[in-house]
Design a protein around this motif. Structure first.
Motif, mmCIF file in Angstrom:
data_model
loop_
_atom_site.group_PDB
_atom_site.id
_atom_site.type_symbol
_atom_site.label_atom_id
_atom_site.label_comp_id
_atom_site.label_asym_id
_atom_site.label_seq_id
_atom_site.Cartn_x
_atom_site.Cartn_y
_atom_site.Cartn_z
ATOM 1 N N UNK A 254 -1.957 -22.141 23.360
ATOM 2 C CA UNK A 254 -0.765 -22.030 22.125
ATOM 3 C C UNK A 254 0.014 -21.365 23.122
ATOM 4 N N UNK A 255 -0.190 -20.488 23.573
ATOM 5 C CA UNK A 255 0.921 -19.790 24.157
ATOM 6 C C UNK A 255 2.124 -20.737 25.359
ATOM 7 N N UNK A 256 1.013 -20.814 26.481
ATOM 8 C CA UNK A 256 1.367 -22.226 27.297
ATOM 9 C C UNK A 256 1.323 -23.254 26.661
ATOM 10 N N UNK A 257 1.969 -23.799 25.356
ATOM 11 C CA UNK A 257 2.383 -24.915 24.627
ATOM 12 C C UNK A 257 3.721 -24.274 24.549
ATOM 13 N N UNK B 49 -1.329 -29.882 23.471
ATOM 14 C CA UNK B 49 -0.951 -30.405 24.824
ATOM 15 C C UNK B 49 -1.717 -29.690 26.724
ATOM 16 N N UNK B 50 -1.822 -28.606 26.485
ATOM 17 C CA UNK B 50 -2.548 -28.157 27.449
ATOM 18 C C UNK B 50 -3.764 -28.165 27.044
ATOM 19 N N UNK C 260 0.671 -25.627 33.799
ATOM 20 C CA UNK C 260 0.526 -24.798 34.982
ATOM 21 C C UNK C 260 1.202 -23.670 35.292
ATOM 22 N N UNK C 261 2.602 -23.620 35.616
ATOM 23 C CA UNK C 261 3.219 -22.580 35.848
ATOM 24 C C UNK C 261 3.690 -22.085 34.612
ATOM 25 N N UNK C 262 3.951 -23.124 33.523
ATOM 26 C CA UNK C 262 4.088 -22.022 32.530
ATOM 27 C C UNK C 262 2.822 -20.882 31.880
ATOM 28 N N UNK C 263 1.658 -21.983 32.455
ATOM 29 C CA UNK C 263 0.598 -20.658 32.095
ATOM 30 C C UNK C 263 0.606 -19.455 32.994
ATOM 31 N N UNK C 264 1.181 -19.586 34.975
ATOM 32 C CA UNK C 264 1.535 -18.822 35.866
ATOM 33 C C UNK C 264 2.447 -17.639 34.646
ATOM 34 N N UNK C 265 3.151 -18.299 33.923
ATOM 35 C CA UNK C 265 4.425 -17.154 33.759
ATOM 36 C C UNK C 265 3.558 -16.054 32.148
ATOM 37 N N UNK C 266 2.878 -17.313 31.410
ATOM 38 C CA UNK C 266 1.833 -16.297 30.760
ATOM 39 C C UNK C 266 1.277 -15.910 31.383
#
Length: 197
Positions: free
Chosen positions: A27-30, A39-40, A9-15
């Protein structure tokens, strides 16, 4: 150590905050989280579930930031509250820029997504409680002031994000705004008292 769900989720927030809503894919979050492809999707099988979880994560992180401030201050005048909110606005547009941009992207999405709109409203009410207490402490008893102040801050921060000013410090403007609200309350109360005599 954050669990895998929070990492994703933190990766998703950064994206979302760094590249915008159209860039937000599983895929972008992965890739951002440096985890195997898929994984996501294992945690959030569709876009709607991913967006809903992002709303919760943004809210939790912003609430934690806000509670960190609230533990150390108890403003009782418009000037004191303005200093607190001015610092929070600088942080929102500075060190927490990606998080704030992600929240604004979610707000735009909420405009045409009823499920996200409901989640945003539910989460927003939790932070509103702090603002309501602070406004009462400085002399405002009008529930409508909460939304006026929140929307004013949102506008200031959004403008700074869109058109960055290296010298951004909205403290004086916020103080003036808060003082006008409290003064209006005092004027109204005086007029009301005068009519009942």
């Amino acid at each position: 150590m954050s669990n895998r769900r929070e990492v994703l989720l933190d990766a998703a927030v950064r994206v979302l905050g760094g590249r915008g809503m159209r860039a937000l894919t599983h895929r972008a979050v992965d890739a951002e989280a440096a985890v195997p492809v898929g994984s996501t999707a294992n945690y959030f099988p569709n876009r709607e579930s991913l967006l809903g979880a992002i709303v919760e994560r943004i809210s939790a992180r912003e609430r934690a930031n806000f509670e960190e401030i609230a533990r150390t201050v108890s403003p009782t005048t418009p000037a004191e509250l303005a200093r607190v909110l001015g610092a929070a606005a600088r942080d929102a547009a500075g060190v927490h820029r990606e998080l704030t941009l992600a929240r604004y992207a979610i707000l735009v999405e909420a405009g045409h997504n009823a499920a996200i709109r409901r989640r945003v409203a539910e989460n927003g009410s939790r932070v509103d409680a702090w603002f309501a207490v602070w406004l009462r402490l400085i002399g405002s008893h009008d529930p409508g002031h909460l939304h006026l102040v929140a929307n004013y801050l949102t506008g200031l921060i959004l403008h700074q994000l869109a058109v960055p000013d290296p010298a951004f410090d909205p403290t004086a403007m916020i103080a003036g705004f808060l003082e006008s609200l409290v003064a209006a309350v005092g004027t109204h109360e005086s007029e009301t008292a005068g009519r009942t005599i």
